[in-house]
Design a protein around this motif. Structure first.
Motif, PDB file in Angstrom:
ATOM      1  N   ILE A 137      -7.002   9.729   0.859  1.00 22.99           N
ATOM      2  CA  ILE A 137      -7.746   8.029   0.988  1.00 22.99           C
ATOM      3  C   ILE A 137      -7.207   7.455   2.017  1.00 22.99           C
ATOM      4  O   ILE A 137      -8.234   6.139   2.801  1.00 22.99           O
ATOM      5  N   LEU A 138      -5.803   7.215   2.233  1.00 24.45           N
ATOM      6  CA  LEU A 138      -5.466   6.384   3.560  1.00 24.45           C
ATOM      7  C   LEU A 138      -6.521   6.691   4.585  1.00 24.45           C
ATOM      8  O   LEU A 138      -6.291   5.497   5.610  1.00 24.45           O
ATOM      9  N   LYS A 139      -6.049   7.754   5.017  1.00 24.17           N
ATOM     10  CA  LYS A 139      -7.037   8.177   6.106  1.00 24.17           C
ATOM     11  C   LYS A 139      -8.255   7.194   6.280  1.00 24.17           C
ATOM     12  O   LYS A 139      -8.392   7.527   7.908  1.00 24.17           O
ATOM     13  N   TYR A 140      -8.747   7.288   5.377  1.00 26.93           N
ATOM     14  CA  TYR A 140     -10.647   6.704   5.888  1.00 26.93           C
ATOM     15  C   TYR A 140      -9.885   4.687   4.560  1.00 26.93           C
ATOM     16  O   TYR A 140     -10.734   4.849   4.206  1.00 26.93           O
ATOM     17  N   TRP A 141      -8.913   4.390   4.730  1.00 29.91           N
ATOM     18  CA  TRP A 141      -8.854   3.429   3.870  1.00 29.91           C
ATOM     19  C   TRP A 141      -9.826   2.320   4.344  1.00 29.91           C
ATOM     20  O   TRP A 141     -10.116   1.485   3.392  1.00 29.91           O
ATOM     21  N   ILE A 142     -10.236   1.928   5.489  1.00 24.95           N
ATOM     22  CA  ILE A 142     -10.993   0.817   4.940  1.00 24.95           C
ATOM     23  C   ILE A 142     -12.335   0.937   4.866  1.00 24.95           C
ATOM     24  O   ILE A 142     -12.850   0.205   4.031  1.00 24.95           O
ATOM     25  N   LEU A 143     -12.665   2.571   4.535  1.00 25.03           N
ATOM     26  CA  LEU A 143     -13.754   2.530   4.150  1.00 25.03           C
ATOM     27  C   LEU A 143     -13.168   2.289   2.642  1.00 25.03           C
ATOM     28  O   LEU A 143     -14.477   2.473   1.421  1.00 25.03           O
ATOM     29  N   ILE A 165       0.735  -1.368   0.027  1.00 22.99           N
ATOM     30  CA  ILE A 165      -0.195  -0.188  -0.018  1.00 22.99           C
ATOM     31  C   ILE A 165       0.605   1.428   0.246  1.00 22.99           C
ATOM     32  O   ILE A 165       0.655   2.426  -0.740  1.00 22.99           O
ATOM     33  N   GLU A 166       1.808   0.981   0.304  1.00 22.07           N
ATOM     34  CA  GLU A 166       2.899   1.768   0.724  1.00 22.07           C
ATOM     35  C   GLU A 166       3.071   2.876  -0.784  1.00 22.07           C
ATOM     36  O   GLU A 166       4.053   3.590  -0.940  1.00 22.07           O
ATOM     37  N   GLN A 167       4.075   2.183  -0.904  1.00 20.24           N
ATOM     38  CA  GLN A 167       4.920   1.758  -2.126  1.00 20.24           C
ATOM     39  C   GLN A 167       3.962   2.435  -4.022  1.00 20.24           C
ATOM     40  O   GLN A 167       3.868   3.054  -4.903  1.00 20.24           O
ATOM     41  N   GLN A 168       1.649   2.429  -3.427  1.00 22.57           N
ATOM     42  CA  GLN A 168       1.066   3.298  -4.418  1.00 22.57           C
ATOM     43  C   GLN A 168       1.246   4.499  -4.294  1.00 22.57           C
ATOM     44  O   GLN A 168       0.404   4.968  -5.391  1.00 22.57           O
TER      45      GLN A 168
END
Length: 185
Positions: A164-170, A155-158
């Motif tokens: 988007i990362l802040k609400y990753w589960i959503l 994920i970090e490499q993307q």
């Protein structure tokens, strides 16, 4: 049906294949010229660049729209479509970056008497139908537990938008959660 599809990435390509099988009159729209060219090479179909504004300058009336764009564009594009008179929108999950954006879309749809449906499409997979059938044969689910992990290094490499990362589960995992509760009640 007259359909406009926003998004020329992998999801856009998948929707294009389905819509071709349904024999829809289809307009395909991408944001960048580079993305549109890649789509055209991959799919052998014309597409319009320039996003919403590029489409609007060339558009005829449409019955339905599909929004399959990046997470930060989902809600703003859908609201633009609704305000331009599109009454039926299939919106990729999660529908916005956060609950406030999703609520804005819902309020705008209600205000304009439009239909916006979130595309939690795993409910309609053949494997899901089979699982549901097997569950019913066994008498239904009495409880369930699911567990999944995220491969954070991948994920970090993307190089994703921090919102988007802040609400990753959503943004990324809500389809798994939706499917679990769809099957489990």
């Amino acid at each position: 049906k007259n359909v406009v599809l926003f998004g020329v990435g992998k999801m856009g390509e998948a929707y294009t294949k389905v819509l071709q099988d349904l024999d829809c009159q289809l307009s395909i729209v991408g944001r960048s010229e580079q993305g549109v060219q890649a789509f055209q090479q991959s799919m052998g179909l014309d597409a319009i660049s320039g996003g919403f504004e590029g489409w609007r300058s060339k558009a005829s009336d449409v019955d339905h729209a599909i929004v399959a764009v990046n997470g930060e564009e989902l809600a703003p594009l859908t609201i633009n479509l609704l305000e331009s008179g599109v009454k039926n929108v299939l919106l990729e999950k999660p529908g916005g970056l956060d609950s406030q954006e999703i609520q804005k879309v819902a309020h705008k749809a209600k205000e304009l008497q439009a239909n916006v449906v979130l595309a939690y499409n795993r409910r309609f997979y053949a494997s899901t139908r089979k699982a549901k059938e097997m569950i019913e044969e066994e008498g239904g689910i009495t409880s369930f537990y699911f567990d999944f992990t995220e491969r954070t290094k991948v994920i970090e490499q993307q190089n994703l938008n921090p919102d988007i990362l802040k609400y990753w589960i959503l943004a990324n995992s809500s389809h798994v959660i939706d499917l679990a509760f769809y099957l489990g009640g």
